[in-house]
Design an enzyme around this catalytic site. Structure first.
Site, short mmCIF file in Angstrom:
data_model
loop_
_atom_site.label_atom_id
_atom_site.label_comp_id
_atom_site.label_asym_id
_atom_site.label_seq_id
_atom_site.Cartn_x
_atom_site.Cartn_y
_atom_site.Cartn_z
N HIS A 1 0.84 -1.20 0.00
CA HIS A 1 0.00 0.00 0.00
C HIS A 1 0.88 1.26 0.00
O HIS A 1 2.10 1.21 0.19
CB HIS A 1 -0.91 0.01 1.23
CG HIS A 1 -0.16 -0.08 2.52
ND1 HIS A 1 0.52 0.99 3.07
CD2 HIS A 1 0.06 -1.12 3.36
CE1 HIS A 1 1.10 0.62 4.19
NE2 HIS A 1 0.84 -0.66 4.40
N ASP B 1 3.99 -4.50 3.41
CA ASP B 1 5.45 -4.65 3.30
C ASP B 1 5.87 -6.08 3.67
O ASP B 1 6.78 -6.64 3.06
CB ASP B 1 6.17 -3.63 4.18
CG ASP B 1 5.60 -3.51 5.59
OD1 ASP B 1 4.71 -4.31 5.96
OD2 ASP B 1 6.02 -2.60 6.33
#
Length: 416
Positions: A30, A277
């Site tokens: 994101h 991540d």
């Protein structure tokens, strides 16, 4: 750089100019967000300091993914039609606000409405579906469905000598962070959370507390980067954490080249995944390509399935963590890794849904233990058989001895 290597890099695109794409798989983190969970003594813990609530995608994050969508359109414009069709692309996101919003922002850059798709002249945007599943029920992309075996293996990892040494090495750091943050810090993951919060606050030009000068970024950075390697630290952990997603990637590739009519509805040009991540790091770990770092906002892993004029199908892996994508080379394979080799290299971490359910159970016995148990059963059975044989022989011998000692037999009374 060696001039020969430079020449090869410059000419490489020319060699593959005639090659064609069969499918593209895109996985990204994101965009820019606010801190997820500020520590108790954080001077910026109040939401009034932030443009949106904690853990939410910011306008910067939306723009990052809008630009990434345009980058993807520029790269795959000849492969992916400008006009959106559900037959061309499938988008999946974790069930988190910032990943869902990143996916929509990305699609806004990828698919500018054209012709009959313009539904409102004042809005240069069109709704495109993004699929998701509750995190606790999603073992594939969120990777958060309960897996007892994985948790057991993680506990064993942290008890290993290597991680005990790490805990001892950073004991003073943990104690210092605990004292200064008001939050109990005793492991790698908690250190990374605080590091990430400080990173975001610094990014937003907030003055960090004076105590951070002693440990941020240098003192914490190594642990923060290591934290992204931990979930897939061994191949068995990788298989249970990321194997379902790798299996899905491979299935998509096979569907893209299948001539089976039943697969026509499954066949897409692009499969897109909006995640975190940790997801980016886990996939790179599965590919044996992860170098310790904190994957930045909008970092992207791309798998391109291609074929050349001879019909050879191969996979290119790219990692985009900055402006341009960098082609990666899988260990034991060339950059244009033949599909069969790619599948074979990932076989040790690829797992089907049924296998995942079975292997996650704690009563599952690993092959080494099973072999040992079989040997113990054989030894035990043999010992019991020998003992029974010994007892039978003793019984027979005792019976024979008694009979040999009985020399007088009473004859029946003739009157009776």
């Amino acid at each position: 750089m060696n001039p020969l290597h430079l020449a090869i890099l410059l000419l490489a695109p020319l060699f593959a100019a005639s090659d064609e794409l069969d499918a593209v798989i895109v996985l990204y983190r994101h965009g820019d967000r606010t801190p997820v969970d500020p520590y108790p003594t954080d001077p910026y813990r109040n939401t009034s300091y932030w443009p949106v609530g904690f853990g939410q995608l910011t306008n910067i994050g939306k723009q990052q993914h809008f630009e990434l969508g345009k980058w993807l359109r520029n790269r795959y414009g000849d492969f992916l039609p400008d006009k959106y069709s559900e037959e061309d692309i499938y988008v999946r996101s974790t069930d988190v606000d910032r990943t869902l919003m990143s996916a929509y922002s990305n699609l806004a850059g990828l698919y500018e409405p054209r012709g009959g798709q313009i539904w409102n002249a004042n809005i240069d945007w069109q709704p495109i579906p993004v699929h998701t599943k509750p995190e606790k029920e999603d073992p594939v992309l969120a990777m958060k469905k309960h897996c007892p075996r994985y948790n057991q293996l993680m506990s064993q990892l942290f008890l290993s000598k290597e991680f005990q040494n790490i805990a001892n090495k950073y004991k003073e750091l943990y104690e210092y962070l605990t004292q200064m943050t008001g939050k109990t810090v005793n492991d790698i993951a908690q250190t990374e959370y605080i590091f990430n919060t400080l990173f975001i606050e610094e990014l937003y030009n907030y003055t960090l507390p004076e105590w951070t000068n002693k440990v941020y970024p240098t003192g914490m950075q190594e642990l923060a980067q290591l934290s992204f390697a931990v979930p897939c630290y061994t191949r068995e952990l990788t298989r249970l954490k990321t194997g379902l997603l790798i299996n899905e990637f491979i299935e998509h590739m096979h569907e893209a080249i299948s001539e089976n009519a039943d697969n026509e509805k499954k066949r897409k040009k692009v499969w897109m995944y909006s995640a975190h991540d940790t997801t980016v790091a886990n996939v790179l770990s599965a590919l044996r390509l992860f170098e310790h770092h904190c994957p930045p906002y909008a970092s992207t892993v791309i798998l391109e399935l291609k074929h050349n004029e001879n019909g050879l199908r191969y996979v290119n892996v790219l990692y985009k963590n900055s402006t341009e994508a960098r082609q990666m080379r899988l260990p034991e394979c060339e950059e244009n890794c033949p599909l069969n080799n790619f599948v074979a290299l990932l076989r040790d971490v690829t797992i089907t849904p049924d296998e995942w359910e079975e292997d996650c159970e704690l009563d599952r016995i690993d092959p080494a233990t099973m072999s040992m148990m079989k040997q113990m059963i054989v030894i035990g059975s043999t010992s019991i058989a020998l003992l029974l044989t010994f007892c039978i022989l003793i019984y027979i011998l005792c019976g024979t001895t008694k009979k040999s000692q009985q020399t007088y037999f009473r004859l029946p009374d003739s009157e009776i």
